[in-house]
Design an enzyme around this catalytic site. Structure first.
Site, mmCIF file in Angstrom:
data_model
loop_
_atom_site.group_PDB
_atom_site.id
_atom_site.type_symbol
_atom_site.label_atom_id
_atom_site.label_comp_id
_atom_site.label_asym_id
_atom_site.label_seq_id
_atom_site.Cartn_x
_atom_site.Cartn_y
_atom_site.Cartn_z
ATOM 1 C CE1 TYR A 152 -42.555 -120.001 -16.920
ATOM 2 C CE2 TYR A 152 -40.293 -120.337 -14.887
ATOM 3 C CZ TYR A 152 -40.541 -119.911 -16.360
ATOM 4 O OH TYR A 152 -39.761 -119.576 -17.163
ATOM 5 C CE LYS A 197 -52.800 -122.525 -29.173
ATOM 6 N NZ LYS A 197 -52.382 -122.550 -30.488
ATOM 7 C CG ASP A 228 -49.755 -121.095 -32.871
ATOM 8 O OD1 ASP A 228 -50.413 -119.953 -31.986
ATOM 9 O OD2 ASP A 228 -50.785 -121.955 -33.280
ATOM 10 C CG ASP A 288 -38.685 -118.702 -20.338
ATOM 11 O OD1 ASP A 288 -37.321 -117.817 -19.998
ATOM 12 O OD2 ASP A 288 -38.785 -120.059 -20.881
ATOM 13 C CG ASP A 329 -34.616 -117.510 -24.415
ATOM 14 O OD1 ASP A 329 -34.014 -116.803 -24.197
ATOM 15 O OD2 ASP A 329 -33.622 -118.619 -24.088
#
Ligand code: IPM
Ligand code: MN
Length: 332
Positions: free
Chosen positions: A125, A171, A204, A228, A232
């Protein structure tokens, strides 16, 4: 009486509707407690841009800065021009996103009570990148300073709200440079909190475990884009975006907002679910130090859901946005 100056930012689509509902609830808080609000309305978003050419007018950030906190509803296409500068220029480095199961809200999994602590200022971002003919790139920037700051905030939150575990989601196996910095920062900070359990999950695997065993998560701390996406996903587990509030929080300022967008199909119908915005207003009060008032808002929401008499269509009812606001207000 404590009086708070609140920047009220309704935005587009269903934004003004759900904002009106949350403001109604806050007005009842005013009537029933020793708290007062001065609302300062700020116009931002798509409609404003269509009219004036700018989505975030000069002075908006300063008005929020002058306020004790902000309550933001939703903007459409211009989200990137509105909410991202707000987060970055006001240094609202935490994006706090709780996901839990509420009564009578159709949900995929039981016993979900997760608090996502998303780093809110850097990562992908940073908007550093370029685009040419047939190629494009975005650069992911992670610093120790911002990573330690968000990790410390997550652990402090766990202590304050009596949570047991903080999970760092990363990650590092692939994004060794950037996520390496984040993971090391989390490990370093975890060392100062011996009473809070600490573990790590690769993003993941986290995405899968959220589906298979969401009850195993407590507080999650992660980088901007992972937060983000995972927030959701967590919202989906507990019944979707109609019920999920959030807070963009810095050291001296904060802006609270529902995670959902402008829901263009519901705009103007008066049938949008205002619960996420009402719960965001509750989180705002909690952050302002008004924990009792905050709890009473959430309790009122839970009562209305339990009764299941005044629910919007997304929750299987036929009530309107302001009916829900009136029902929550009556419980206060
Ligand atoms: C969110 C939204 C924003 C984000 C978009 C609208 C810029 O998805 O608040 O999660 O990506 O952070
Ligand atoms: Mn999002």
């Amino acid at each position: 009486m404590t009086k708070y100056r609140i920047a009220k930012i309704p935005g587009d689509g269903i934004g003004p509707d759900v904002m009106a509902a949350a403001v109604k609830v806050l007005e009842v808080v005013e009537e029933t407690r020793d708290i007062g609000f001065d609302f300062v309305e700020l116009e931002v978003g798509d409609a404003l841009k269509a009219r004036t050419g700018v989505a975030l007018p000069p002075g908006t950030i300063e008005e929020i800065e002058k306020s004790d906190a902000g309550l933001f509803a939703a903007v459409g296409e211009t989200a990137k021009e509105v909410i991202l500068p707000m987060r970055q220029e006001l240094d609202l480095f935490v994006n706090l996103r709780p996901a839990k199961v509420y009564p009578n809200v159709p949900h995929l999994k039981e016993d979900v009570d997760i608090v996502m602590v998303r780093e809110n200022t850097e990562g992908i971002y940073k908007m550093i990148g370029d685009r040419g003919d047939g190629w494009g790139f975005n650069v992911r920037v992670i610093t120790t300073k911002a990573s330690e700051r968000i990790a410390r905030w997550a652990f402090d939150y766990a202590v304050k709200y009596e949570r047991e575990k903080v999970t760092c989601v990363h990650k590092s196996n692939v994004l060794d440079k950037s996520c390496g910095v984040f993971q090391e920062a989390c490990q370093h900070v975890a060392g100062s909190y011996p009473n809070i359990e600490y573990d790590e999950v690769i993003v993941d695997a986290c995405a899968m475990r959220l589906i298979l065993r969401p009850e195993a998560f407590d507080v999650i701390v992660t980088t901007n884009l992972f937060g983000d996406i995972l927030s959701d996903e967590a919202a989906g587990l507990v019944g979707g975006l109609g019920m999920t509030p959030s807070g963009n929080i810095g050291d001296n300022n904060a802006v609270f907002e529902p995670i959902h967008g402008t829901a263009p199909r519901l705009a103007g119908t008066g049938r949008a679910n205002p619960m996420a915005t009402i719960l965001s207003a509750g989180m705002m009060l909690d952050w302002l130090g008004e924990r009792n008032a905050a709890t009473s808002i959430e309790d009122a929401v839970i009562e209305v859901l339990n009764e299941a008499k005044t629910l919007t269509p997304d929750l299987g009812g036929s009530a309107g946005t302001m009916d829900v606001a009136a029902a929550v207000s009556a419980k206060l």
